[in-house]
Every structure is written in structure tokens, then in C-alpha cells.
Write an enzyme that holds these catalytic residues in place. Structure first.
Site, PDB file in Angstrom:
ATOM      1  N   HIS A 147       0.828  -1.201   0.000  1.00 12.75           N
ATOM      2  CA  HIS A 147       0.000   0.000   0.000  1.00 12.75           C
ATOM      3  C   HIS A 147       0.872   1.264   0.000  1.00 12.75           C
ATOM      4  O   HIS A 147       0.570   2.228   0.694  1.00 12.75           O
ATOM      5  CB  HIS A 147      -0.902   0.021   1.249  1.00 12.75           C
ATOM      6  CG  HIS A 147      -1.964  -1.046   1.243  1.00 12.75           C
ATOM      7  ND1 HIS A 147      -2.701  -1.379   2.359  1.00 12.75           N
ATOM      8  CD2 HIS A 147      -2.429  -1.842   0.255  1.00 12.75           C
ATOM      9  CE1 HIS A 147      -3.556  -2.339   2.056  1.00 12.75           C
ATOM     10  NE2 HIS A 147      -3.410  -2.647   0.785  1.00 12.75           N
ATOM     11  N   ASN A 205      -7.060   0.282   3.582  1.00 11.14           N
ATOM     12  CA  ASN A 205      -6.641  -0.107   2.238  1.00 11.14           C
ATOM     13  C   ASN A 205      -6.892   1.054   1.272  1.00 11.14           C
ATOM     14  O   ASN A 205      -7.939   1.703   1.341  1.00 11.14           O
ATOM     15  CB  ASN A 205      -7.415  -1.342   1.772  1.00 11.14           C
ATOM     16  CG  ASN A 205      -7.757  -2.263   2.925  1.00 11.14           C
ATOM     17  OD1 ASN A 205      -8.588  -1.926   3.758  1.00 11.14           O
ATOM     18  ND2 ASN A 205      -7.121  -3.393   2.992  1.00 11.14           N
TER      19      ASN A 205
END
Ligand SMILES: Cc1cc2nc3c(=O)[nH]c(=O)nc-3n(C[C@H](O)[C@H](O)[C@H](O)COP(=O)(O)OP(=O)(O)OC[C@H]3O[C@@H](n4cnc5c(N)ncnc54)[C@H](O)[C@@H]3O)c2cc1C
Length: 573
Positions: free
Chosen positions: A504, A547
Site C-alpha cells: 500500500h 486499504n
């Protein structure tokens, strides 16, 4: 002999030629490959596809050309590989798909050392490192994101992602330059595009039991809820689900616009050219990896969506190197463990009137099964959102990553994964650089490109003291929550995962209003350019724990709106 565009003069000549009638044909006669289009998009992941869909749908005359370095590995463009029955029946086997999909970004020399190799075998001389396949002699191991990786395939990482799409908390969007109401609307639209649902596991016994155990033990303020997922249960066979991939994002757009959309696969986007007007990109050089031909693509707009490393890499290689490029890099920490559910939770299932019928049916069918859970009972998909008191993102679920396969040691129906994601303080010093470092001489040259011949990325990333303290609290929270649910699965005790494993990375082409501290404006248009956009997690200017993809899709929807607006000037009267 491959067709090469080795000199800038060749490129300038081709750009000039592109303005003449029959330019592509004339270029071919002169021994070059030239393609002219309206919209060029680099990268076929969810963000490139968000741009493609929005432009094709809202601009009925625009022709879109997308170039992707990977091949198309699924018959449906960009489909999630986990939609196969095989992986839904055996989620552990998907771990190997993910492992195969992740090519490391930067491998330091020490990682290539084999201390037990027989002395008779060839090995690099002392002081030299292996420099193949992304190995990076300039990488300081202590500053590396060792598990950071790129997925090169049509559909990008969305061919294997877990599809968690939570909304970011206010504290995860403090540097977001877009007004709150507008961004809330974009996040909603992004949720629709990604087909996000949070009720597709409601009927699952395991999901219900895990969620209820957490709701009972944790304060209400923790907000234990169903995980919002890009997923939909299949109506033809509710045992299976359809995970969101780039095919979901594209919808019918490609089918409906076959003459206006073209995808070039196994094509490396190499360099953008701005030869006549410094505020305009006129062309992009790409390489057809099958025959090593260079192709020059002339377009009206250019959008680079090649992931958080690939996007700044292309800008850097094009000599577009604003101060903020590659900087303000943020990557989440990850704490992970797996538990085997408590006896009390499992033993409460048969007597629960909501599940009685299903459990009895299962027992009749499988009298030898000691577990009162049907084989096809879906996995738990629970989450605990980020809050100011507990500033991390929590997933309590069962899914495949590049690790955490259960194997035959436990019945997967009683195993639950706990994944905790921690944010990292934004710092200008945390960065990815490209190519050789100034102080390193020619001897390292071989290690200065990645496996695809692009400038080698090198990480310089540290977690701050504040991050460390937060991570420590997060780990304690994970062990407390694990103890509510069960006992640790042997081998999956609480641990911090390799830096970079969250996949990420954000910030490397961050957006903002100040060109000194950002690469692109709030429309994701690169500062000082009129027709160049960037998209992906790299545009996120914030430290996030949740996320990132839904947030990146939201930014891309705004960016694509700006591309459409720019294209209006070319509309036929
Ligand atoms: C195991 C796993 C689990 C994940 N789970 C989640 C989750 O639950 N929720 C979430 O939000 N995110 C998750 N992610 C991350 C998510 O997949 C990414 O955030 C998302 O795919 C980013 O989209 P993108 O289009 O910006 O980049 P990508 O999906 O990385 O696509 C970029 C594309 O650009 C191509 N490319 C790169 N360089 C070049 C070049 N020079 N020329 C041409 N093409 C190039 C690549 O091949 C790739 O196809 C997960 C990822 C993995 C691997």
C-alpha cells in the site's frame, strides 16, 4: 533488427510528421512505428481502467490507447483470478498465485549471498553482488521495503487483491486537497465502480459467530462491522462469489466501444516527450517487448497509472523530476497472526437456532466430520475501522495473501486471520529514488536498471519513533483481540510482517496545491503540465491505515473528469 528510437531528433521528426495526413503510413515507410490517438493511458490496473471507463463513457468521440507491460493472463481482460471455482474451493492454493504475481522492487546485495554454497561453485568476487532481476547494489538493507513488489499483468494487482474497500477516517485524509463533500461523493462513486458490498457474508455461520464474539467483548465505539468488499455473491450459484477486478470497473465499456479502445500488452512505457512546449507532453515512447521495437505514440492527453513505484519511475525517466517526486512515501506496518477458534464458540453453533437446520443437514451428509460447520460455509469477513483512539485498520477474516496458508495442520473452517495495518508519519525524507546514485561509479551500472530495463528503484524509508509507539499499541490490541477469539495457530504467532508487505505504498506522486510539496494538482494533473495526469496510490498525500484502492479510484474519477474537460476543446463543432 528491432526498430529503435534512439535519438531525440528521431522523436522530434516523428512528432512533426504526426501532424501530416497519413502520418502513420509515412512513418512506416521511413522505418518507424508511429501511432496517433486521443487519450494515452499507461498501466491496466484498477486506476488505469477507472480513467479508461470514465473517458470512454463520457466522451463518445475519444479514442483510448492503453499500454501494459504485462501480458493478458485471463481470457477476460483484467478479471480477478480468484473467481475460479478452484480457488474458491481451496483458498490456500491462491497463496501461490499471489506469490507468483509479486516481483520484488529492490533486493539488497546481502540477500543474494549464499554462505553455504560449495567453494567449487562460481560466486561473485568479494565486494560484488548479483545484479540480476531487480537486485540492487545501492540498496541499504535497513532502509528497504523488502517485501514491496510489482504485479505485471493485465489488470495489475487487482487480479489478486483482497478487495477490502473501507472508507478512510477523517484523520486519514487531512492532506486531501479536495473539499470534503465532493470527496465523499467521489468515494461513493468509487464504491459503486468497485461493486462494494458489506452484506455478502451475512448468512455465514463463521462470520456471524466471529462478529458476535467481538461485539460482545469490545466497546461499541470500536465499531466492529462487516468488511466492505468489492464482491458479489453469484446468483446462479450462491456458494461462489465474483470478486471485483478490472473487468468489473470497465463494465460494458470495452465491449460497447471496441473501435475506440485498444490495449497494447507486453509493452513497456519508457519515456514521455515534451519537445516543443514545456507545458505539453506530445508523445510517449513505448517498447514492444516481444520484438524490442520502439513505438512512438502521439496523443492529446497522457495518464500514467503504473503503480506507486512504476509511475514516478516513468516520470523520472522522462526527466520530469519535481522535488516531491518519489518523496513523502508512506507504507503501512502490518501485524499478523492466525487463531484457531475457541471451543466455546464452535460448540455454541449446533444449539444456535439460526444454524440448526444447516448443521443437522451437514451432519447427516458427513457423519465423520467432527466440526458442526458445513464445508461450504463462507469465511468470516469482519473489520474494526480506524478510530482516533485506535488509529489502525483491522481485518478479522480468512483470505489468501502471499503467506498464511493453513495447510493440513488445522481445519481451515476454524482458522481466522487477524491483519492489523498501521499508518506511518508523512516525511519528506522517506522516498524512492531511481537509477544510479551520484557517488557510485560505473562498476555498479549493471545493477542500475530493474528487470525490465527501467531505472532501478532504491528505497530510503524509516518508521518514526511515533510510528514505533503506535505499532506497539497496535500489536497489543491484536493480541487482546486474538485472545477473544481463540488460540494461536502454531507457526502463525503474532508478528510484524516484512516492511512493504502491505503493498500500500502511497505519496510518491502525491497531489496537493503546493508544487513544492506535491507532484500533481487536486485534479491529479502534473504541476506545470496541461495534458499529463498521474493516478494510483502514489497520488494519496496522506498517511493512511486503511486499504487505499477505493481512495485512489476516487481521485482517479476526479482526474478523469479533468481529462474529459480538457478534451472538450477538440470536440467536433
Ligand atoms: C495480495 C494483495 C492484496 C491486496 N489487497 C487489497 C485490498 O484488500 N484493498 C485494497 O485497497 N488494495 C489491496 N491491494 C492493493 C491493490 O491491488 C492496489 O492498490 C491496486 O491494484 C492499485 O491499482 P493501480 O492501478 O494503481 O496499480 P496496479 O494494480 O499495480 O497496476 C499498475 C499496472 O501498471 C503496469 N506497469 C508498471 N510499470 C509499467 C510500465 N513501465 N509500462 C507499462 N505498464 C507498467 C503494471 O504491470 C500493472 O499492471 C492488494 C494487493 C495485493 C497484491
Amino acid at each position: 533488427m528491432p526498430i529503435r528510437l534512439s535519438s531525440d531528433d528521431d522523436v522530434v521528426r516523428l512528432i512533426q510528421l504526426s501532424k501530416e495526413p497519413n502520418a502513420e503510413k509515412k512513418a512506416k515507410e521511413a522505418g518507424y512505428r508511429l501511432v496517433i490517438t486521443d487519450v494515452f493511458i499507461a498501466g491496466s490496473g484498477p486506476i488505469g481502467c477507472t480513467y479508461a471507463r470514465t473517458i470512454l463513457d463520457k466522451n463518445p468521440s475519444a479514442h483510448v490507447l492503453m499500454a501494459e507491460i504485462g501480458s493478458q493472463d485471463h481470457p477476460v481482460m483484467g478479471s480477478h483470478f480468484k473467481n475460479s471455482v478452484k480457488y474458491q474451493k481451496d483458498i490456500d492454493s491462491f497463496v501461490n498465485v499471489i506469490k507468483g504475481a509479486l516481483q520484488p522492487v529492490s533486493v539488497p546485495p546481502g540477500d543474494t549471498l549464499q554462505t553455504t554454497l560449495g567453494e567449487a561453485a562460481w560466486a561473485p568476487p568479494i565486494g560484488h553482488a548479483l545484479v540480476m532481476q531487480g537486485n540492487n547494489p545501492n540498496q541499504e538493507p535497513g532502509l528497504n521495503l523488502r517485501a514491496s513488489a510489482i504485479t505485471r499483468t493485465v489488470g495489475g494487482m487487482a487480479t489478486h487483491w483482497t478487495c477490502c474497500c473501507p472508507l478512510p477516517h477523517g484523520q486519514e485524509r487531512v492532506s486531501n486537497p479536495i473539499p470534503k463533500d465532493e470527496f465523499d461523493g467521489l468515494l461513493k462513486e468509487a464504491g459503486n465502480l468497485l461493486n462494494v458490498h458489506d452484506n455478502q457474508y451475512d448468512h455465514s455461520i463463521r462470520h456471524t459467530k466471529v462478529k458476535e464474539a467481538l461485539l460482545q467483548e469490545l466497546p461499541k465505539a470500536r465499531g466492529v462491522s462487516n468488511l466492505p468488499l468489492g464482491v458479489q455473491r453469484r446468483s446462479d450459484n450462491p456458494e461462489y462469489v465474483t470478486w471485483t477486478g478490472c473487468d468489473t470497473i470497465l463494465g460494458q465499456s470495452i465491449e460497447n466501444n471496441q473501435t475506440r479502445f485498444k490495449l497494447m500488452t507486453e509493452t513497456r512505457v519508457t519515456q514521455l516527450y515534451s519537445s516543443f512546449d514545456p507545458k505539453m507532453v506530445e508523445a510517449v515512447k513505448v517498447r514492444d517487448l516481444n520484438n524490442n521495437d520502439d513505438v512512438l505514440i502521439v496523443a492529446k492527453t497522457f495518464t500514467i497509472c503504473c503503480g506507486a513505484i512504476g509511475t514516478p519511475q516513468i516520470l523520472w525517466n522522462s526527466n520530469i523530476r519535481p522535488d516531491a517526486l518519489g518523496r513523502y512515501l508512506s507504507e503501512q506496518s502490518m501485524a499478523f497472526c492466525q487463531i484457531v477458534l475457541k471451543r466455546s464458540i464452535v460448540e455454541s453453533i449446533p444449539g444456535d437456532s439460526r444454524f440448526k437446520e444447516r448443521v443437522e443437514h451437514h451432519k447427516k451428509q458427513h457423519p465423520n466430520d467432527p466440526l458442526p460447520i458445513p464445508f461450504n460455509d463462507p469465511e468470516p469477513q469482519v473489520y474494526i475501522p480506524y478510530t482516533s483512539d485506535h488509529p489502525w485498520h483491522v481485518q478479522v477474516h480468512r483470505d489468501a495473501f502471499s503467506y498464511g496458508d493453513v495447510g493440513p495442520k488445522a481445519d481451515p473452517r476454524v482458522v481466522v486471520d487477524l491483519r492489523f495495518f498501521g499508518k506511518s508519519k508523512i516525511s519528506k525524507e522517506n522516498r524512492v529514488t531511481f537509477g544510479p546514485k551520484e557517488q557510485i561509479g560505473d562498476e555498479w551500472k549493471a545493477g542500475n536498471t530493474d528487470i525490465y530495463g527501467m531505472p532501478q528503484p532504491t528505497f530510503e524509508v524509516k518508521r518514526s519513533k511515533e510510528d514505533g509507539e503506535r505499532d506497539q499499541r497496535m500489536m497489543k490490541d491484536m493480541t487482546d483481540i486474538a485472545n477473544i477469539l481463540g488460540a494461536y495457530l502454531p507457526g502463525s504467532n503474532p508478528q510484524f510482517m516484512e516492511p512493504g508487505l502491505a503493498l500500500h505504498v502511497t505519496g510518491t506522486t502525491r497531489i496537493g496545491s503546493d508544487p513544492k510539496t506535491s507532484v500533481a494538482d487536486p485534479d491529479s494533473r502534473v504541476h506545470n503540465f496541461r495534458n499529463l495526469w498521474v493516478g494510483g496510490n502514489s497520488v494519496i498525500p496522506d498517511a493512511t491505515a486503511c486499504n487505499p484502492t477505493r481512495t485512489s479510484v476516487a481521485y482517479a474519477l476526479k482526474g478523469a473528469g479533468a481529462v474529459n474537460k480538457y478534451l472538450e476543446q477538440f470536440k467536433p463543432e
